[in-house]
Design an enzyme around this catalytic site. Structure first.
Site, PDB file in Angstrom:
ATOM      1  N   ASP A  23     -82.583 -38.819 -53.873  1.00 41.56           N
ATOM      2  CA  ASP A  23     -83.567 -39.909 -53.784  1.00 41.56           C
ATOM      3  C   ASP A  23     -84.858 -39.415 -53.138  1.00 41.56           C
ATOM      4  OD1 ASP A  23     -81.880 -41.675 -54.963  1.00 41.56           O
ATOM      5  OD2 ASP A  23     -81.353 -42.773 -53.128  1.00 41.56           O
ATOM      6  N   THR A  55     -65.570 -44.871 -53.732  1.00 42.94           N
ATOM      7  CA  THR A  55     -64.447 -43.950 -53.466  1.00 42.94           C
ATOM      8  C   THR A  55     -64.925 -42.568 -53.021  1.00 42.94           C
ATOM      9  OG1 THR A  55     -64.418 -43.103 -55.717  1.00 42.94           O
ATOM     10  CG2 THR A  55     -63.094 -45.058 -55.301  1.00 42.94           C
ATOM     11  N   ARG A  89     -71.295 -38.930 -57.437  1.00 34.91           N
ATOM     12  CA  ARG A  89     -70.301 -39.442 -56.495  1.00 34.91           C
ATOM     13  C   ARG A  89     -70.191 -40.953 -56.629  1.00 34.91           C
ATOM     14  NH1 ARG A  89     -70.564 -38.167 -50.121  1.00 34.91           N
ATOM     15  NH2 ARG A  89     -71.949 -39.927 -50.181  1.00 34.91           N
ATOM     16  N   ASP A 130     -80.400 -39.285 -48.466  1.00 35.22           N
ATOM     17  CA  ASP A 130     -80.006 -38.977 -49.847  1.00 35.22           C
ATOM     18  C   ASP A 130     -80.995 -37.966 -50.419  1.00 35.22           C
ATOM     19  OD1 ASP A 130     -79.831 -39.110 -52.767  1.00 35.22           O
ATOM     20  OD2 ASP A 130     -78.379 -40.706 -52.370  1.00 35.22           O
TER      21      ASP A 130
HETATM   22  C1  PRP Z   1     -74.996 -35.887 -53.748  1.00 32.31           C
HETATM   23  C2  PRP Z   1     -75.327 -34.440 -53.430  1.00 32.31           C
HETATM   24  C3  PRP Z   1     -74.044 -33.725 -53.740  1.00 32.31           C
HETATM   25  C4  PRP Z   1     -73.007 -34.756 -53.395  1.00 32.31           C
HETATM   26  C5  PRP Z   1     -72.388 -34.371 -52.084  1.00 32.31           C
HETATM   27  O1  PRP Z   1     -75.067 -36.130 -55.101  1.00 32.31           O
HETATM   28  O2  PRP Z   1     -76.412 -33.966 -54.172  1.00 32.31           O
HETATM   29  O3  PRP Z   1     -73.936 -33.348 -55.094  1.00 32.31           O
HETATM   30  O4  PRP Z   1     -73.677 -36.021 -53.256  1.00 32.31           O
HETATM   31  O5  PRP Z   1     -71.374 -35.245 -51.754  1.00 32.31           O
HETATM   32  P1  PRP Z   1     -69.850 -34.820 -51.663  1.00 32.31           P
HETATM   33  O6  PRP Z   1     -69.813 -33.501 -50.959  1.00 32.31           O
HETATM   34  O7  PRP Z   1     -69.235 -35.929 -50.860  1.00 32.31           O
HETATM   35  O8  PRP Z   1     -69.310 -34.749 -53.055  1.00 32.31           O
HETATM   36  P2  PRP Z   1     -75.030 -37.604 -55.718  1.00 32.31           P
HETATM   37  O9  PRP Z   1     -73.662 -37.929 -56.210  1.00 32.31           O
HETATM   38  O10 PRP Z   1     -75.627 -38.568 -54.738  1.00 32.31           O
HETATM   39  O11 PRP Z   1     -75.932 -37.472 -56.993  1.00 32.31           O
HETATM   40  P3  PRP Z   1     -77.498 -37.131 -57.153  1.00 32.31           P
HETATM   41  O12 PRP Z   1     -77.697 -35.702 -56.755  1.00 32.31           O
HETATM   42  O13 PRP Z   1     -77.739 -37.365 -58.605  1.00 32.31           O
HETATM   43  O14 PRP Z   1     -78.272 -38.074 -56.266  1.00 32.31           O
HETATM   44  N1  URA Z   2     -75.399 -36.873 -50.653  1.00 33.92           N
HETATM   45  C1  URA Z   2     -76.625 -36.865 -50.058  1.00 33.92           C
HETATM   46  O1  URA Z   2     -77.659 -36.780 -50.735  1.00 33.92           O
HETATM   47  N2  URA Z   2     -76.663 -36.967 -48.726  1.00 33.92           N
HETATM   48  C2  URA Z   2     -75.566 -37.051 -47.967  1.00 33.92           C
HETATM   49  O2  URA Z   2     -75.685 -37.128 -46.739  1.00 33.92           O
HETATM   50  C3  URA Z   2     -74.316 -37.062 -48.607  1.00 33.92           C
HETATM   51  C4  URA Z   2     -74.254 -36.949 -49.948  1.00 33.92           C
END
Ligand code: PRP
Ligand code: URA
Length: 204
Positions: free
Chosen positions: A199, A105, A101, A196
């Site tokens: 993380d 944006t 993400r 997150d």
């Molecule tokens: C996070 C989470 C989802 C997404 C959800 O991933 O694991 O995939 O955000 O957000 P959305 O519904 O608004 O699209 P992130 O992009 O943070 O990547 P990561 O899992 O590598 O930390």
């Molecule tokens: N991705 C996450 O890991 N947590 C949130 O709350 C939203 C997106």
């Protein structure tokens, strides 16, 4: 779209520990896996089965085989749910979708895709956080190009905005979650949420 909120005390208790900011990554990983097991059992309640027969030590009897199933974690955070699925269903085939993400944006971009054959199979899409729904919707699009029989999205926490997004863009996709939270904050994080997920899972 069928939305299932798993309202089992075990799920609620595990989710409470995941929400707790003092839960360290090693424990977070363990609890995430346990909660994914609960979600997976619920998600596979209605997957297709094939009748079969087995010989017990006494006689022949009818039985049931599950599948075929494909699990697709969305990188990174979905990896925290994968082991639960492979332990429950050792014959599952596994694909991966990498989606990230954008911090400004909130739009997802696909940076990796490796999918096994999906035609005629039930897919379990693993992504613990359904926030805006952009990532899950993009993942459903990628999966649908490979013609699965059915898609179920397993999420730990879902925002109403994300559920509405999936209902709009992929109405045939089912969602199984442990909680529908209040909504999103100005950074598109789920509140109260758990922060997150990636993380906290990987200690980054
Ligand atoms: C996070 C989470 C989802 C997404 C959800 O991933 O694991 O995939 O955000 O957000 P959305 O519904 O608004 O699209 P992130 O992009 O943070 O990547 P990561 O899992 O590598 O930390
Ligand atoms: N991705 C996450 O890991 N947590 C949130 O709350 C939203 C997106």
């Amino acid at each position: 779209m069928a939305l299932t909120v798993v309202d089992h005390p075990l799920a609620r208790s595990l989710l409470t520990s995941l929400r707790d900011r003092s839960t360290p990554p090693p424990l977070f990983r363990l609890i995430a896996k346990r909660l994914a097991l609960v979600l997976c059992i619920e998600a596979t309640r209605s997957i297709p089965t094939t009748p079969t027969e087995v010989e017990t030590p006494l006689e022949r009897t009818g039985g049931t085989r599950l599948g075929p199933l494909v699990a697709v974690p969305i990188l990174r955070a979905g990896l925290g749910m994968l082991e639960a699925v492979t332990e429950l269903f050792p014959e599952v085939t596994v694909g991966y979708l990498g989606l990230e993400r954008d911090h400004a944006t909130f739009e997802p971009s696909l940076y990796y895709s490796k999918l096994p054959p999906l035609e005629g199979r039930s897919a379990l899409l693993l992504d613990p956080m359904l926030a805006t729904g952009g990532s899950a919707a993009a993942a459903c699009e990628a999966l649908k190009a490979a013609h699965p029989r059915h898609i179920t999205l397993l999420s730990v926490v879902a925002a109403p905005e994300g559920i509405a997004h999936i209902e709009r863009s992929h109405p045939e996709v089912d969602i199984v979650t442990a909680s529908v939270d209040e909504g999103l904050n100005e950074n598109a994080y789920i509140v109260p949420g758990l922060g997150d997920f990636g993380d906290r899972l990987f200690g980054t």
